[in-house]
Design a protein around this motif. Sequence first.
Motif, PDB file in Angstrom:
ATOM      1  N   PHE A 255       6.138 -10.441   2.164  1.00 37.98           N
ATOM      2  CA  PHE A 255       4.684 -10.553   2.155  1.00 37.98           C
ATOM      3  C   PHE A 255       4.214 -11.806   1.415  1.00 37.98           C
ATOM      4  N   LEU A 256       5.087 -12.408   0.591  1.00 33.59           N
ATOM      5  CA  LEU A 256       4.725 -13.627  -0.127  1.00 33.59           C
ATOM      6  C   LEU A 256       4.536 -14.803   0.820  1.00 33.59           C
ATOM      7  N   ALA A 257       5.151 -14.724   2.015  1.00 27.36           N
ATOM      8  CA  ALA A 257       5.038 -15.814   2.986  1.00 27.36           C
ATOM      9  C   ALA A 257       3.852 -15.643   3.914  1.00 27.36           C
ATOM     10  N   ASP A 258       3.084 -14.575   3.734  1.00 24.23           N
ATOM     11  CA  ASP A 258       1.915 -14.310   4.576  1.00 24.23           C
ATOM     12  C   ASP A 258       0.741 -15.126   4.057  1.00 24.23           C
ATOM     13  N   GLU A 259       0.353 -16.159   4.815  1.00 28.63           N
ATOM     14  CA  GLU A 259      -0.702 -17.063   4.355  1.00 28.63           C
ATOM     15  C   GLU A 259      -2.072 -16.399   4.325  1.00 28.63           C
ATOM     16  N   THR A 260      -2.222 -15.251   4.965  1.00 31.45           N
ATOM     17  CA  THR A 260      -3.522 -14.583   4.981  1.00 31.45           C
ATOM     18  C   THR A 260      -3.721 -13.697   3.748  1.00 31.45           C
ATOM     19  N   ARG A 261      -2.662 -13.553   2.940  1.00 29.05           N
ATOM     20  CA  ARG A 261      -2.768 -12.703   1.767  1.00 29.05           C
ATOM     21  C   ARG A 261      -2.937 -13.538   0.516  1.00 29.05           C
ATOM     22  N   SER A 262      -3.730 -13.049  -0.423  1.00 29.15           N
ATOM     23  CA  SER A 262      -3.942 -13.727  -1.691  1.00 29.15           C
ATOM     24  C   SER A 262      -2.908 -13.246  -2.694  1.00 29.15           C
ATOM     25  N   LEU A 263      -2.298 -14.214  -3.403  1.00 29.99           N
ATOM     26  CA  LEU A 263      -1.306 -13.880  -4.412  1.00 29.99           C
ATOM     27  C   LEU A 263      -1.847 -14.139  -5.814  1.00 29.99           C
ATOM     28  N   GLN A 264      -3.169 -14.271  -5.916  1.00 29.38           N
ATOM     29  CA  GLN A 264      -3.789 -14.584  -7.197  1.00 29.38           C
ATOM     30  C   GLN A 264      -3.644 -13.433  -8.187  1.00 29.38           C
ATOM     31  N   ASP A 265      -3.714 -12.215  -7.679  1.00 28.55           N
ATOM     32  CA  ASP A 265      -3.583 -11.052  -8.545  1.00 28.55           C
ATOM     33  C   ASP A 265      -2.108 -10.727  -8.734  1.00 28.55           C
ATOM     34  N   GLY A 266      -1.565 -11.170  -9.882  1.00 26.48           N
ATOM     35  CA  GLY A 266      -0.141 -10.991 -10.124  1.00 26.48           C
ATOM     36  C   GLY A 266       0.269  -9.537 -10.186  1.00 26.48           C
ATOM     37  N   ARG A 267      -0.596  -8.680 -10.710  1.00 18.50           N
ATOM     38  CA  ARG A 267      -0.253  -7.273 -10.826  1.00 18.50           C
ATOM     39  C   ARG A 267      -0.083  -6.628  -9.461  1.00 18.50           C
ATOM     40  N   LEU A 268      -1.000  -6.947  -8.538  1.00 21.31           N
ATOM     41  CA  LEU A 268      -0.895  -6.391  -7.198  1.00 21.31           C
ATOM     42  C   LEU A 268       0.354  -6.898  -6.487  1.00 21.31           C
ATOM     43  N   THR A 269       0.691  -8.162  -6.733  1.00 20.81           N
ATOM     44  CA  THR A 269       1.896  -8.728  -6.126  1.00 20.81           C
ATOM     45  C   THR A 269       3.133  -7.983  -6.601  1.00 20.81           C
ATOM     46  N   MET A 270       3.223  -7.753  -7.901  1.00 17.87           N
ATOM     47  CA  MET A 270       4.379  -7.040  -8.453  1.00 17.87           C
ATOM     48  C   MET A 270       4.402  -5.585  -7.976  1.00 17.87           C
ATOM     49  N   ASP A 271       3.230  -4.972  -7.878  1.00 17.26           N
ATOM     50  CA  ASP A 271       3.179  -3.587  -7.394  1.00 17.26           C
ATOM     51  C   ASP A 271       3.696  -3.489  -5.964  1.00 17.26           C
ATOM     52  N   GLU A 272       3.315  -4.485  -5.133  1.00 17.43           N
ATOM     53  CA  GLU A 272       3.771  -4.472  -3.733  1.00 17.43           C
ATOM     54  C   GLU A 272       5.286  -4.611  -3.665  1.00 17.43           C
ATOM     55  N   ALA A 273       5.839  -5.552  -4.452  1.00 23.78           N
ATOM     56  CA  ALA A 273       7.287  -5.748  -4.451  1.00 23.78           C
ATOM     57  C   ALA A 273       8.005  -4.505  -4.978  1.00 23.78           C
ATOM     58  N   THR A 274       7.462  -3.909  -6.036  1.00 22.32           N
ATOM     59  CA  THR A 274       8.072  -2.718  -6.617  1.00 22.32           C
ATOM     60  C   THR A 274       8.076  -1.562  -5.625  1.00 22.32           C
ATOM     61  N   ASN A 275       6.965  -1.372  -4.928  1.00 18.96           N
ATOM     62  CA  ASN A 275       6.872  -0.284  -3.944  1.00 18.96           C
ATOM     63  C   ASN A 275       7.858  -0.480  -2.803  1.00 18.96           C
ATOM     64  N   ARG A 276       7.988  -1.734  -2.347  1.00 14.60           N
ATOM     65  CA  ARG A 276       8.925  -1.999  -1.246  1.00 14.60           C
ATOM     66  C   ARG A 276      10.364  -1.751  -1.692  1.00 14.60           C
ATOM     67  N   LEU A 277      10.684  -2.191  -2.913  1.00 12.19           N
ATOM     68  CA  LEU A 277      12.029  -1.973  -3.427  1.00 12.19           C
ATOM     69  C   LEU A 277      12.313  -0.482  -3.608  1.00 12.19           C
ATOM     70  N   SER A 278      11.335   0.243  -4.143  1.00 16.00           N
ATOM     71  CA  SER A 278      11.532   1.678  -4.379  1.00 16.00           C
ATOM     72  C   SER A 278      11.744   2.434  -3.082  1.00 16.00           C
ATOM     73  N   SER A 279      10.885   2.182  -2.111  1.00 12.78           N
ATOM     74  CA  SER A 279      10.992   2.907  -0.847  1.00 12.78           C
ATOM     75  C   SER A 279      12.230   2.511  -0.070  1.00 12.78           C
ATOM     76  N   GLY A 280      12.646   1.250  -0.232  1.00  7.21           N
ATOM     77  CA  GLY A 280      13.814   0.791   0.511  1.00  7.21           C
ATOM     78  C   GLY A 280      15.120   1.263  -0.104  1.00  7.21           C
ATOM     79  N   LEU A 281      15.292   1.027  -1.410  1.00  6.97           N
ATOM     80  CA  LEU A 281      16.573   1.294  -2.046  1.00  6.97           C
ATOM     81  C   LEU A 281      16.848   2.775  -2.259  1.00  6.97           C
TER      82      LEU A 281
END
Length: 331
Positions: A255-281
């Motif tokens: 999702f970091l490569a999605d130019e339509t998404r804002s990465l300004q909110d660091g907390r939301l970015t980390m939450d998204e990565a954490t959720n993907r890792l949790s659900s995947g692993l």
Amino acid sequence: ELEAGTADAKKAALDYVAGMFPGGGTNINGALTEALAQLKDESRPTYVLFMTDGLPTVGEVSEPAITKNAEKAARRNVRMFNFGVGHDVNSRLLDRLAKNHRGRTTYVKPNENIEQPVTTMFQQISMPAMTDIRMTFESNGKASGSLVNRQIPETLSDLFFGEQLIITGRYRDAGDVRVTLEGTVNDQARRLIQEAKFGNAEETRRNAFVAQLWATRRIGQIIDELDLNGQNKELVDELVALSLKYGIMTPYTSFLADETRSLQDGRLTMDEATNRLSSGLEMASGAGGFAQREFKQTLKNAERASSTPQRASDELSNLFGSSSGGRSDGS
């Protein structure tokens, strides 16, 4: 117990196997502890080949308990090489066993011929070049710990003929350094010493591919740590930072490569990565679990900076319903 490979012993073994019938159960814990208990020689590396096409269904079925029982049964110098055949295996358990016993895991897809990977493995372990390998660094009285960090792999496995030994890591200070490689060759201790140099910032910029290779392997190592030891905020932060800095996208950070998404909110970015890792692993088995362990192993064992496991990444991306997990620069 182990028997001499005489004609009579082989015939007795074949007769015994011919009288067996499949009962539909998979006793992984029993198989491992039975095999490991037969190993008595601790003076040299002993290789255990563990092949399974199913989940543990008989006896002890808990992943942590099976891991702990194998550790208790294993003597010093045991190496465990695992084969997961098909998607109906606990791929996380296989990775855990391989890591704890300085071995490797090979994944064989349902439509793949198992003969090739098994043959390759037998050829490798029949010709070890150096075992019990250790590498140290020394410079101006400073030893490895104060010179080098985030070395990958952390523990060096045995080296077999036809393989390369590739170690990546980060160092603190530029300057001359003595690199010492120690190990055992034909039951004899060997030491190889190489005088080298850690380059300064300008020199390392000319070899940027080394940093890219290290980052690829480090991302695989982070995913492995999260997979085997659970969630860790610092590791997730580092995973996201490396993905952004080096342009190495994974299904967990695509999702970091999605130019339509804002990465300004660091907390939301980390939450998204954490959720993907949790659900995947949390998928220990099935096609999803299989693809994830194959993906992280490809990252951890990358031999070139341009080595991106695109096929495994695409398979995972399809499972997650996310965008392609390749490099953001298109290479």
